[in-house]
Design an enzyme around this catalytic site. Structure first.
Site, mmCIF file in Angstrom:
data_model
loop_
_atom_site.group_PDB
_atom_site.id
_atom_site.type_symbol
_atom_site.label_atom_id
_atom_site.label_comp_id
_atom_site.label_asym_id
_atom_site.label_seq_id
_atom_site.Cartn_x
_atom_site.Cartn_y
_atom_site.Cartn_z
ATOM 1 N N ILE A 277 0.938 -1.246 0.215
ATOM 2 C CA ILE A 277 0.086 0.022 0.008
ATOM 3 C C ILE A 277 0.831 1.376 0.195
ATOM 4 O O ILE A 277 2.199 1.254 0.448
ATOM 5 C CB ILE A 277 -0.968 -0.145 1.116
ATOM 6 N N CYS A 278 0.441 2.329 -0.689
ATOM 7 C CA CYS A 278 0.915 3.532 -0.561
ATOM 8 C C CYS A 278 -0.027 4.620 -0.271
ATOM 9 O O CYS A 278 -1.030 4.373 0.372
ATOM 10 C CB CYS A 278 1.907 3.848 -1.812
ATOM 11 N N ARG A 279 0.052 5.797 -0.961
ATOM 12 C CA ARG A 279 -0.943 6.797 -0.954
ATOM 13 C C ARG A 279 -2.221 6.394 -1.775
ATOM 14 O O ARG A 279 -3.249 6.382 -1.427
ATOM 15 C CB ARG A 279 -0.581 8.162 -1.244
ATOM 16 N N GLY B 211 -1.837 4.214 -4.794
ATOM 17 C CA GLY B 211 -1.595 2.919 -5.473
ATOM 18 C C GLY B 211 -0.291 2.951 -6.574
ATOM 19 O O GLY B 211 -0.065 1.922 -7.112
ATOM 20 N N SER C 16 -3.930 4.418 0.786
ATOM 21 C CA SER C 16 -4.282 4.509 2.168
ATOM 22 C C SER C 16 -5.250 5.554 2.121
ATOM 23 O O SER C 16 -6.194 5.386 3.040
ATOM 24 C CB SER C 16 -3.025 5.288 2.878
#
Length: 106
Positions: free
Chosen positions: A57-59, A61, A85
């Site tokens: 996961i990141c901010r 994708g 996120s």
């Protein structure tokens, strides 16, 4: 090739790998997520278990897609979490932040 899943497809108790930068991670993250910033992943990949399914996961994708692609190409099991996120927060999934602050996504 890696698979992309929605936040609702992440199983409860899954191994979540957050690849955002330190300042983003401290503000708010999926509860229990492990943190390795994307830029450090090549040097720290051996810290991860190749037999574990990681939900990356990141901010939003983008970085997590690059991380999942990198991991899968090296024999790891990784799924990209679509929407990152931000989607996790919107779906009201469990989150935490440093110092007991209200979790937020930057």
């Amino acid at each position: 090739m890696f698979e992309t899943v929605t936040v609702n497809d992440v199983p409860e108790g899954a191994a979540i790998l957050d690849v955002r930068e330190d300042d983003e991670f401290t503000l708010g993250r999926a509860a229990g997520a492990r943190h390795i910033p994307l830029g450090q992943l090549p040097d720290r990949l051996e810290e991860l278990d190749p037999d574990t399914d990681y939900y990356v996961i990141c901010r939003t994708g983008g970085r997590s897609a690059r991380a999942a692609d990198f991991m899968v190409a090296r024999g790891y099991s990784a799924f990209n979490v679509a929407g990152g996120s931000g989607a996790w927060l919107e779906a009201e999934k469990p989150m935490e932040a440093d110092g007991g602050a209200e979790p937020r996504v930057k």
